[in-house]
Design a protein around this motif. Structure first.
Motif, PDB file in Angstrom:
ATOM      1  N   ALA A 217       0.680  -1.264  -0.147  1.00 40.02           N
ATOM      2  CA  ALA A 217       0.024   0.013  -0.116  1.00 40.02           C
ATOM      3  C   ALA A 217       0.879   1.241  -0.025  1.00 40.02           C
ATOM      4  O   ALA A 217       1.933   1.226   0.728  1.00 40.02           O
ATOM      5  N   PRO A 218       0.668   2.151  -0.661  1.00 40.63           N
ATOM      6  CA  PRO A 218       1.299   3.518  -0.862  1.00 40.63           C
ATOM      7  C   PRO A 218       1.340   4.222   0.461  1.00 40.63           C
ATOM      8  O   PRO A 218       0.460   4.267   1.261  1.00 40.63           O
ATOM      9  N   GLN A 219       2.530   4.695   0.897  1.00 38.23           N
ATOM     10  CA  GLN A 219       2.634   5.207   2.275  1.00 38.23           C
ATOM     11  C   GLN A 219       2.106   6.791   2.036  1.00 38.23           C
ATOM     12  O   GLN A 219       1.930   7.475   3.244  1.00 38.23           O
ATOM     13  N   PHE A 220       1.779   7.213   1.030  1.00 35.44           N
ATOM     14  CA  PHE A 220       1.402   8.488   0.915  1.00 35.44           C
ATOM     15  C   PHE A 220       0.598   8.675  -0.522  1.00 35.44           C
ATOM     16  O   PHE A 220       1.207   7.928  -1.473  1.00 35.44           O
ATOM     17  N   GLY A 221      -0.417   9.297  -0.782  1.00 35.26           N
ATOM     18  CA  GLY A 221      -0.999   9.581  -1.900  1.00 35.26           C
ATOM     19  C   GLY A 221      -1.505   8.237  -2.448  1.00 35.26           C
ATOM     20  O   GLY A 221      -2.103   7.609  -1.498  1.00 35.26           O
TER      21      GLY A 221
END
Length: 329
Positions: A217-221
């Motif tokens: 999962a992306p850590q941001f955006g």
């Protein structure tokens, strides 16, 4: 002709008759089974959001692969969970990377000769930030760099081909990556290794369970600046055009169920072999209904796969592959 001269039910009276006139067929050899490879030995870690699916060490993955071969399944699609991650995702192209190890082990096992070994080429499982490419930051703003990411994807593809992968399957959705990967493969003497391009991969909510499986999962955006907008069919055809022009030998649509119209439109336009990925959210959604007794498991599973085939997919990547192959036996 009109009723009663024309009676459409005449050809539905018995299972033998229905089988004789059936237009679309499922075959075990047209199913591809995804495997999530992790470090260690004897590891068989359940993925909570995907019943019956596991993170597997190489030795356990070989056992699953042998079952697939015995069932007549067509191939495997390998994903990796590295021991460590970094900003560039360097584990993706490491000679001793987790998927490279798995590919070599599969190719040393003569019982698995009937399986086509496909490898996912992306950086999201290997990057500490969870994005599919190199992140450029400017204060509080960020972007995913295209061209530098393509360089690393091509490097990864070459590494996996050297390890023995039968098919390179880039899923990153960076512009120009098919041409760069084709050139990289040719330069290392793997001009005969085909590319299966995720040519139209949509930014989808249906990937949720997969991100648990590979901790990506992306850590941001989010990934909407590179994966496709789900509203766009014509753009999907342009993506496929470009990838074929750059050297893709096959294409695959992802997800499958919410995008059956994309599969059909692509089938009508292109003569290359084409697959579809019945993604984690599709699988988990059906399993949730099975567990509550809302849907009949085998019948629903087979109907979902048949719909993807009827839409035009030549082969299907699915977590149901083993169960479906048993049902077809």
């Amino acid at each position: 002709m009109n009723f009663p001269q024309t009676r459409m039910r005449r050809l539905r009276r018995t299972e033998a008759m229905r089988s004789l006139v059936r237009e679309t067929h499922l075959r075990p050899e047209a199913l591809i089974y995804p495997l999530f490879i992790c470090p260690g030995e004897g590891v068989r870690k359940p993925i909570n959001s995907m019943p019956g699916v596991f993170n597997l060490s190489v030795d356990e993955a070989l056992k699953e692969a042998e079952q697939c071969a015995a069932l007549g399944i067509g191939g495997l699609l390998l994903f990796g969970l590295p021991e460590s991650k970094d900003e560039q995702g360097s584990g993706a192209w490491a000679e001793d990377g987790i998927v490279q190890k798995a590919v070599r082990a599969i190719k040393q096992n003569r019982k698995l000769d009937s399986l086509v070994t496909m490898v996912d080429v992306c950086l999201c499982e290997y990057t500490s930030h969870g994005h599919c490419g190199i992140v450029a930051r400017d204060g509080d703003h960020y972007s995913i760099e295209n061209d530098s990411s393509v360089t690393l994807l091509a490097k990864t593809a070459a590494s996996l081909a050297k390890a023995g992968a039968d098919v390179i399957a880039p899923s990153d959705m960076m512009d120009g990556r098919i041409g760069a990967i084709r050139e990289a493969l040719d330069q290392v003497g793997h001009q005969d290794t085909p590319i299966l391009s995720y040519a139209s991969k949509f930014a989808s909510a249906f990937y949720g369970p997969f991100r648990e499986a590979v901790d990506s999962a992306p850590q941001f955006g989010d990934r909407r600046s590179y994966q496709m907008d789900g509203a766009n069919l014509r753009e999907a055809m342009r993506e496929i055009d470009q990838d074929i022009a750059e050297g893709a030998d096959m294409v695959i649509m992802k997800p499958a169920m919410p995008y059956l119209d994309v599969i059909r439109e692509a089938r009508n336009r292109y003569d290359v072999p084409m697959g579809a990925y019945q993604v984690s959210g599709e699988y988990s959604m059906l399993h949730a209904a099975f567990e509550r007794g809302w849907l009949e498991p085998e019948r629903t599973m087979m109907e979902s796969l048949l719909g993807i085939r009827r839409a035009g997919a030549d082969f299907i990547v699915t977590y149901f592959a083993q169960k479906a192959a048993r049902a077809l036996a």
